[in-house]
Design a protein around this motif. Structure first.
Motif, mmCIF file in Angstrom:
data_model
loop_
_atom_site.group_PDB
_atom_site.id
_atom_site.type_symbol
_atom_site.label_atom_id
_atom_site.label_comp_id
_atom_site.label_asym_id
_atom_site.label_seq_id
_atom_site.Cartn_x
_atom_site.Cartn_y
_atom_site.Cartn_z
ATOM 1 N N LEU A 184 19.778 44.291 22.026
ATOM 2 C CA LEU A 184 21.073 43.795 22.502
ATOM 3 C C LEU A 184 20.949 42.349 22.978
ATOM 4 O O LEU A 184 21.854 41.526 22.759
ATOM 5 N N GLN A 185 19.846 42.030 23.627
ATOM 6 C CA GLN A 185 19.618 40.650 24.094
ATOM 7 C C GLN A 185 19.465 39.696 22.911
ATOM 8 O O GLN A 185 20.030 38.596 22.911
ATOM 9 N N LYS A 186 18.728 40.117 21.904
ATOM 10 C CA LYS A 186 18.515 39.277 20.716
ATOM 11 C C LYS A 186 19.840 39.002 20.008
ATOM 12 O O LYS A 186 20.033 37.923 19.434
ATOM 13 N N ARG A 187 20.762 39.955 20.059
ATOM 14 C CA ARG A 187 22.071 39.783 19.408
ATOM 15 C C ARG A 187 23.063 39.024 20.298
ATOM 16 O O ARG A 187 24.202 38.808 19.895
ATOM 17 N N GLY A 188 22.625 38.629 21.497
ATOM 18 C CA GLY A 188 23.511 37.899 22.403
ATOM 19 C C GLY A 188 24.562 38.776 23.056
ATOM 20 O O GLY A 188 25.588 38.277 23.532
ATOM 21 N N LEU A 189 24.298 40.072 23.129
ATOM 22 C CA LEU A 189 25.267 41.018 23.682
ATOM 23 C C LEU A 189 24.985 41.387 25.137
ATOM 24 O O LEU A 189 25.826 42.000 25.787
ATOM 25 N N PHE A 190 23.793 41.039 25.629
ATOM 26 C CA PHE A 190 23.424 41.434 26.982
ATOM 27 C C PHE A 190 22.551 40.350 27.608
ATOM 28 O O PHE A 190 21.809 39.659 26.908
ATOM 29 N N ARG A 191 22.655 40.225 28.921
ATOM 30 C CA ARG A 191 21.927 39.178 29.648
ATOM 31 C C ARG A 191 20.410 39.314 29.484
ATOM 32 O O ARG A 191 19.884 40.428 29.349
ATOM 33 N N GLU A 192 19.749 38.179 29.542
ATOM 34 C CA GLU A 192 18.279 38.175 29.567
ATOM 35 C C GLU A 192 17.759 38.039 30.984
ATOM 36 O O GLU A 192 16.631 38.440 31.276
ATOM 37 N N GLU A 193 18.579 37.466 31.871
ATOM 38 C CA GLU A 193 18.222 37.363 33.289
ATOM 39 C C GLU A 193 19.493 37.547 34.118
ATOM 40 O O GLU A 193 20.601 37.286 33.642
ATOM 41 N N TYR A 194 19.339 37.992 35.346
ATOM 42 C CA TYR A 194 20.481 38.055 36.258
ATOM 43 C C TYR A 194 20.920 36.631 36.582
ATOM 44 O O TYR A 194 20.090 35.769 36.884
ATOM 45 N N GLU A 195 22.216 36.387 36.510
ATOM 46 C CA GLU A 195 22.740 35.050 36.787
ATOM 47 C C GLU A 195 23.287 34.930 38.201
ATOM 48 O O GLU A 195 23.672 33.844 38.633
ATOM 49 N N GLY A 196 23.359 36.035 38.922
ATOM 50 C CA GLY A 196 23.829 36.029 40.299
ATOM 51 C C GLY A 196 23.048 37.046 41.101
ATOM 52 O O GLY A 196 22.103 37.668 40.603
ATOM 53 N N THR A 197 23.457 37.235 42.342
ATOM 54 C CA THR A 197 22.706 38.136 43.227
ATOM 55 C C THR A 197 23.498 39.363 43.654
ATOM 56 O O THR A 197 22.919 40.304 44.181
ATOM 57 N N THR A 198 24.829 39.368 43.433
ATOM 58 C CA THR A 198 25.643 40.499 43.878
ATOM 59 C C THR A 198 26.106 41.329 42.691
ATOM 60 O O THR A 198 26.094 40.868 41.543
ATOM 61 N N LEU A 199 26.550 42.541 42.981
ATOM 62 C CA LEU A 199 27.092 43.390 41.920
ATOM 63 C C LEU A 199 28.345 42.751 41.321
ATOM 64 O O LEU A 199 28.571 42.834 40.108
ATOM 65 N N ARG A 200 29.158 42.113 42.154
ATOM 66 C CA ARG A 200 30.331 41.404 41.630
ATOM 67 C C ARG A 200 29.908 40.286 40.667
ATOM 68 O O ARG A 200 30.578 40.052 39.647
ATOM 69 N N ASP A 201 28.829 39.590 40.978
ATOM 70 C CA ASP A 201 28.314 38.570 40.063
ATOM 71 C C ASP A 201 27.967 39.188 38.710
ATOM 72 O O ASP A 201 28.328 38.659 37.651
ATOM 73 N N HIS A 202 27.240 40.313 38.739
ATOM 74 C CA HIS A 202 26.811 40.951 37.490
ATOM 75 C C HIS A 202 28.009 41.345 36.629
ATOM 76 O O HIS A 202 27.979 41.212 35.405
ATOM 77 N N LEU A 203 29.045 41.861 37.276
ATOM 78 C CA LEU A 203 30.207 42.393 36.555
ATOM 79 C C LEU A 203 31.271 41.332 36.276
ATOM 80 O O LEU A 203 32.268 41.619 35.612
ATOM 81 N N GLY A 204 31.063 40.127 36.792
ATOM 82 C CA GLY A 204 32.062 39.086 36.602
ATOM 83 C C GLY A 204 33.352 39.352 37.346
ATOM 84 O O GLY A 204 34.444 38.997 36.885
ATOM 85 N N LEU A 205 33.238 39.954 38.524
ATOM 86 C CA LEU A 205 34.406 40.287 39.337
ATOM 87 C C LEU A 205 34.548 39.296 40.488
ATOM 88 O O LEU A 205 33.556 38.895 41.091
ATOM 89 N N PRO A 206 35.779 38.917 40.834
ATOM 90 C CA PRO A 206 35.972 37.993 41.949
ATOM 91 C C PRO A 206 35.701 38.661 43.287
ATOM 92 O O PRO A 206 35.846 39.886 43.421
ATOM 93 N N ARG A 207 35.333 37.860 44.270
ATOM 94 C CA ARG A 207 35.181 38.366 45.642
ATOM 95 C C ARG A 207 36.549 38.321 46.315
ATOM 96 O O ARG A 207 37.156 37.261 46.400
ATOM 97 N N PRO A 208 37.055 39.467 46.792
ATOM 98 C CA PRO A 208 38.371 39.477 47.443
ATOM 99 C C PRO A 208 38.371 38.595 48.688
ATOM 100 O O PRO A 208 37.505 38.722 49.553
ATOM 101 N N ALA A 209 39.342 37.697 48.771
ATOM 102 C CA ALA A 209 39.479 36.847 49.954
ATOM 103 C C ALA A 209 39.988 37.678 51.118
ATOM 104 O O ALA A 209 40.688 38.680 50.941
#
Length: 442
Positions: A400-425
């Motif tokens: 999946l990584q080779k096909r560009g479908l899944f991350r090769e490294e974590y780009e953030g530190t929170t679960l919201r970062d992983h899922l691309g979800l905003p942090r509720p203000a």
């Protein structure tokens, strides 16, 4: 795509725990920690632990005996560093203050990696453990859940960012204007607040849900950020995803506010035949009573009174796991399955889809569902632990990584970062923003 794993204590397959290399993680923290670390090595978004509040001798081995999930998440918070940590908590058999406090604590301890699967409770047996005469009706359970979640969010919002001053020079510990008393009085709960812990790092833990009844879908559309799905057919999954996105939009939210993750039970082999042989081997290890209990739970009907070698009978609508019941009966009709065949499939994946074959074939399957809009990712289930999870991480994830479908490294530190979800203000910040936006220009 987003990938989580449903970490079942004795494995998803009813007989999986009997495999020679299977390890039982129900009450063994070392096994669970190793599995969570395997998932983290694969850069998965999160590990998830389901829960129930009753047990019986005919329950699935993974449901019969196991650690309490929120307690477990606390341990995993210090034995992992990036992967999200999610668990089920029932709104029917708990109180908002306690649960909001525990989830906030886990989010703080993990530095923003907590997720909450909000369920209304599908086990009628639980009522007898909580001083209730009977399991509340379906509609009432969802009404309770709606208010419960609102109260929990209100409690998380009782402290604004920057409330703790801790100024040693002046002796001021708290900024009083940044503490708010909830003072909630509703149809089901009366909660004063404030919570005795500050706002979670994520604002709110990520909200997950799995309800697929009309009430469950509408509740998810208004409140969920991740929805677990159980469709077996890609076209049905596409229709489900479009319907949920329509409901989400109707509720005033963006269509992409929810990540839809169907369950996928993966059985890997060097060839298709090898994978099928693994399935056949596990089917010989199944306790037929436990297997039928799994199917009965998902269909909401005691199936032991029907003939195993006849087509699945017409059943009344379930008031328990409505989504699973609809998906399984639809599959039984579409494929003309006997009750025995449906039971055996339910044994593998407890009602979710099964994919077996080589790593390339599994990756092909996942890619098709993802690219056609049937899924934003998957909840991976394995027949037992830990070897099949290790195989998935080592053999499927790299493809999946080779096909560009899944991350090769974590780009953030929170679960919201992983899922691309905003942090509720915080509501206070939202109000200030509105005032600023509406203010007349100088």
């Amino acid at each position: 795509m987003h990938i989580g794993t449903l970490m079942t204590w004795a494995g998803t397959h009813v007989g999986g725990w009997r495999m020679p290399d299977a390890e039982h993680g129900g009450e063994d923290l070392d096994v669970v920690v190793r599995c969570a670390q395997i998932a983290e090595r694969g850069k998965l978004d999160f590990v998830f632990f389901a829960d129930g509040l009753a047990t019986s001798l005919d329950f699935h081995p993974s449901s019969m005996l196991h650690l309490e999930p929120l307690t477990l998440l606390g341990a995993l918070a210090v034995s992992t560093s990036h992967i999200g940590l999610a668990a089920t908590v029932s709104t029917t058999y708990s109180e908002p203050y306690n649960v909001a406090r525990m989830l906030a604590s886990i989010d703080h301890m993990s530095k923003g990696r907590a997720g909450w699967n909000v369920v209304t409770g599908s086990q009628p047996e639980a009522a007898a453990n909580f001083s209730k005469e009977k399991h509340p009706p379906h509609a009432e359970r969802y009404a309770v859940a709606e208010e419960y979640l609102s109260v929990a969010k209100g409690l998380w919002d009782t402290w604004e960012e920057g409330a703790v001053v801790a100024d040693k020079a002046t002796g001021q510990y708290i900024e009083p204007s940044k503490m708010h008393v909830l003072d909630h009085t509703g149809a089901y709960f009366k909660v004063r607040g404030p919570l005795n812990i500050t706002r979670p790092p994520q604002g709110y833990p990520v909200i997950l849900q799995a309800g697929a009844s009309e009430a469950g879908l509408n509740f998810a559309a208004r409140t969920a950020e991740v929805v677990f799905a159980s469709q077996q057919d890609i076209d049905e999954a596409i229709a489900f995803a479009e319907d949920l996105r329509d409901r989400c939009e109707k509720a005033g939210r963006p269509r992409d506010a929810i990540k839809i993750l169907p369950g996928l039970a993966v059985v890997l082999g060097e060839t298709q035949e090898d994978a099928r042989n693994k399935l056949n081997e596990m089917s010989t290890l199944v306790d037929p009573v436990a297997a039928m209990k799994v199917l009965s739970d998902r269909l909401g009907e005691d199936m032991s009174r029907y003939s195993l070698d006849e087509p699945v009978a017409e059943l009344p609508e379930s008031t328990l796991m409505q989504g699973h019941a609809r998906v399984l009966t639809s599959m039984a009709r579409r494929k003309n399955l006997t009750l025995r065949e449906l039971r055996d499939l339910a044994c593998v994946a407890t009602g979710h889809r099964v994919a077996f074959g080589t790593p390339e074939e599994i990756a092909d399957d996942m890619e098709e569902w993802f690219r056609r809009g049937a899924a934003d990712g998957f909840m991976i289930k394995t027949a037992y632990l830990p070897a099949p999870l290790d195989e998935f991480v080592d053999q499927v994830i790299p493809i999946l990584q080779k096909r560009g479908l899944f991350r090769e490294e974590y780009e953030g530190t929170t679960l919201r970062d992983h899922l691309g979800l905003p942090r509720p203000a915080h509501p206070g910040a939202r109000s200030e923003a509105a005032i600023t936006t509406d203010a007349p220009a100088d």
